[in-house]
Design a protein around this motif. Structure first.
Motif, PDB file in Angstrom:
ATOM      1  N   LYS A  85       8.880   0.364 -12.734  1.00 46.53           N
ATOM      2  CA  LYS A  85      10.089   0.596 -11.951  1.00 46.53           C
ATOM      3  C   LYS A  85      10.113  -0.412 -10.800  1.00 46.53           C
ATOM      4  O   LYS A  85       9.068  -0.888 -10.357  1.00 46.53           O
ATOM      5  CB  LYS A  85      10.103   2.015 -11.370  1.00 46.53           C
ATOM      6  CG  LYS A  85      10.216   3.103 -12.405  1.00 46.53           C
ATOM      7  CD  LYS A  85      11.639   3.211 -12.856  1.00 46.53           C
ATOM      8  CE  LYS A  85      11.841   4.430 -13.721  1.00 46.53           C
ATOM      9  NZ  LYS A  85      13.143   4.486 -14.317  1.00 46.53           N
ATOM     10  N   ASP A  86      11.306  -0.716 -10.315  1.00 47.94           N
ATOM     11  CA  ASP A  86      11.431  -1.604  -9.167  1.00 47.94           C
ATOM     12  C   ASP A  86      10.721  -0.995  -7.958  1.00 47.94           C
ATOM     13  O   ASP A  86      10.739   0.223  -7.766  1.00 47.94           O
ATOM     14  CB  ASP A  86      12.901  -1.842  -8.821  1.00 47.94           C
ATOM     15  CG  ASP A  86      13.594  -2.697  -9.866  1.00 47.94           C
ATOM     16  OD1 ASP A  86      12.905  -3.462 -10.570  1.00 47.94           O
ATOM     17  OD2 ASP A  86      14.833  -2.600  -9.975  1.00 47.94           O
ATOM     18  N   PRO A  87      10.124  -1.828  -7.112  1.00 50.51           N
ATOM     19  CA  PRO A  87       9.426  -1.322  -5.921  1.00 50.51           C
ATOM     20  C   PRO A  87      10.383  -0.649  -4.936  1.00 50.51           C
ATOM     21  O   PRO A  87      11.552  -1.019  -4.836  1.00 50.51           O
ATOM     22  CB  PRO A  87       8.832  -2.579  -5.298  1.00 50.51           C
ATOM     23  CG  PRO A  87       8.827  -3.602  -6.370  1.00 50.51           C
ATOM     24  CD  PRO A  87       9.977  -3.277  -7.263  1.00 50.51           C
ATOM     25  N   ILE A  88       9.856   0.338  -4.227  1.00 52.54           N
ATOM     26  CA  ILE A  88      10.595   0.992  -3.145  1.00 52.54           C
ATOM     27  C   ILE A  88       9.704   1.011  -1.912  1.00 52.54           C
ATOM     28  O   ILE A  88       8.481   0.906  -2.016  1.00 52.54           O
ATOM     29  CB  ILE A  88      11.015   2.430  -3.503  1.00 52.54           C
ATOM     30  CG1 ILE A  88       9.777   3.317  -3.719  1.00 52.54           C
ATOM     31  CG2 ILE A  88      11.926   2.460  -4.712  1.00 52.54           C
ATOM     32  CD1 ILE A  88      10.059   4.796  -3.617  1.00 52.54           C
ATOM     33  N   TYR A  89      10.314   1.154  -0.757  1.00 48.85           N
ATOM     34  CA  TYR A  89       9.548   1.268   0.484  1.00 48.85           C
ATOM     35  C   TYR A  89       9.482   2.726   0.899  1.00 48.85           C
ATOM     36  O   TYR A  89      10.490   3.434   0.892  1.00 48.85           O
ATOM     37  CB  TYR A  89      10.188   0.452   1.609  1.00 48.85           C
ATOM     38  CG  TYR A  89       9.333   0.431   2.848  1.00 48.85           C
ATOM     39  CD1 TYR A  89       8.219  -0.402   2.917  1.00 48.85           C
ATOM     40  CD2 TYR A  89       9.612   1.265   3.914  1.00 48.85           C
ATOM     41  CE1 TYR A  89       7.415  -0.412   4.040  1.00 48.85           C
ATOM     42  CE2 TYR A  89       8.808   1.259   5.043  1.00 48.85           C
ATOM     43  CZ  TYR A  89       7.711   0.425   5.101  1.00 48.85           C
ATOM     44  OH  TYR A  89       6.910   0.416   6.216  1.00 48.85           O
ATOM     45  N   ALA A  90       8.290   3.185   1.251  1.00 53.74           N
ATOM     46  CA  ALA A  90       8.090   4.550   1.741  1.00 53.74           C
ATOM     47  C   ALA A  90       7.508   4.473   3.141  1.00 53.74           C
ATOM     48  O   ALA A  90       6.440   3.888   3.337  1.00 53.74           O
ATOM     49  CB  ALA A  90       7.165   5.319   0.817  1.00 53.74           C
ATOM     50  N   ASN A  91       8.221   5.038   4.094  1.00 51.95           N
ATOM     51  CA  ASN A  91       7.778   5.001   5.486  1.00 51.95           C
ATOM     52  C   ASN A  91       6.802   6.125   5.811  1.00 51.95           C
ATOM     53  O   ASN A  91       5.824   5.905   6.514  1.00 51.95           O
ATOM     54  CB  ASN A  91       8.988   5.082   6.415  1.00 51.95           C
ATOM     55  CG  ASN A  91       8.618   4.800   7.844  1.00 51.95           C
ATOM     56  OD1 ASN A  91       7.912   3.843   8.118  1.00 51.95           O
ATOM     57  ND2 ASN A  91       9.083   5.634   8.747  1.00 51.95           N
ATOM     58  N   SER A  92       7.060   7.342   5.274  1.00 53.80           N
ATOM     59  CA  SER A  92       6.175   8.457   5.608  1.00 53.80           C
ATOM     60  C   SER A  92       5.729   9.285   4.398  1.00 53.80           C
ATOM     61  O   SER A  92       4.717   9.958   4.463  1.00 53.80           O
ATOM     62  CB  SER A  92       6.853   9.385   6.614  1.00 53.80           C
ATOM     63  OG  SER A  92       8.033   9.930   6.069  1.00 53.80           O
ATOM     64  N   THR A  93       6.500   9.251   3.284  1.00 52.88           N
ATOM     65  CA  THR A  93       6.142  10.039   2.092  1.00 52.88           C
ATOM     66  C   THR A  93       6.528   9.281   0.832  1.00 52.88           C
ATOM     67  O   THR A  93       7.609   8.701   0.767  1.00 52.88           O
ATOM     68  CB  THR A  93       6.889  11.394   2.087  1.00 52.88           C
ATOM     69  OG1 THR A  93       6.565  12.116   3.271  1.00 52.88           O
ATOM     70  CG2 THR A  93       6.513  12.221   0.874  1.00 52.88           C
TER      71      THR A  93
END
Length: 126
Positions: free
Chosen positions: A38-46
């Motif tokens: 899957k394309d990368p995503i950014y997770a800030n806290s979870t």
């Protein structure tokens, strides 16, 4: 007059066919010896990820699932979960896993078998 769909049994059969087509379409084929991500995503806290794999007949099939993390969008992804199974679940937060959250995440599935499998993976971050 066509009475083939006049009774409830035929309606249930038609509905099952339609639902089966929708469900089968949601999964992605993974051919032997290949991997999908899957394309990368950014997770800030979870970050949460889960998925399943099935064979062509709808039964469970083993896939090599990995959840990967990086400090940047496009480079140096490191495995934070590696699991060979028919399903997986992964959850990390900045309080439970401060070593990996925040960051960029992607999920992948590899087919190490000899026949095509169908994989459904979800990945979300907050």
């Amino acid at each position: 007059m066509n009475t083939r769909f006049a009774d409830p049994i035929h309606w249930l059969g038609a509905a099952a066919l339609l639902l089966g087509a929708v469900t089968a379409h949601a999964s992605e084929p993974v051919y032997p010896g290949t991997r999908i991500c899957k394309d990368p995503i950014y997770a800030n806290s979870t970050v949460t990820s889960f998925g399943t794999s099935k064979n062509a007949f709808g039964g469970p099939a083993v896939a090599h699932f990995t959840v990967k993390r990086s400090y940047t969008y496009d480079a140096n992804y490191v495995d934070v979960l590696v699991q060979d199974s028919a399903s997986y679940y992964f959850n990390a937060t900045s309080s439970t896993r401060p070593d990996i959250v925040p960051g960029w995440f992607k999920v992948c599935a590899r087919n190490n078998g000899y026949s095509t499998i169908f994989v459904d993976m979800q990945l979300s971050g907050y």
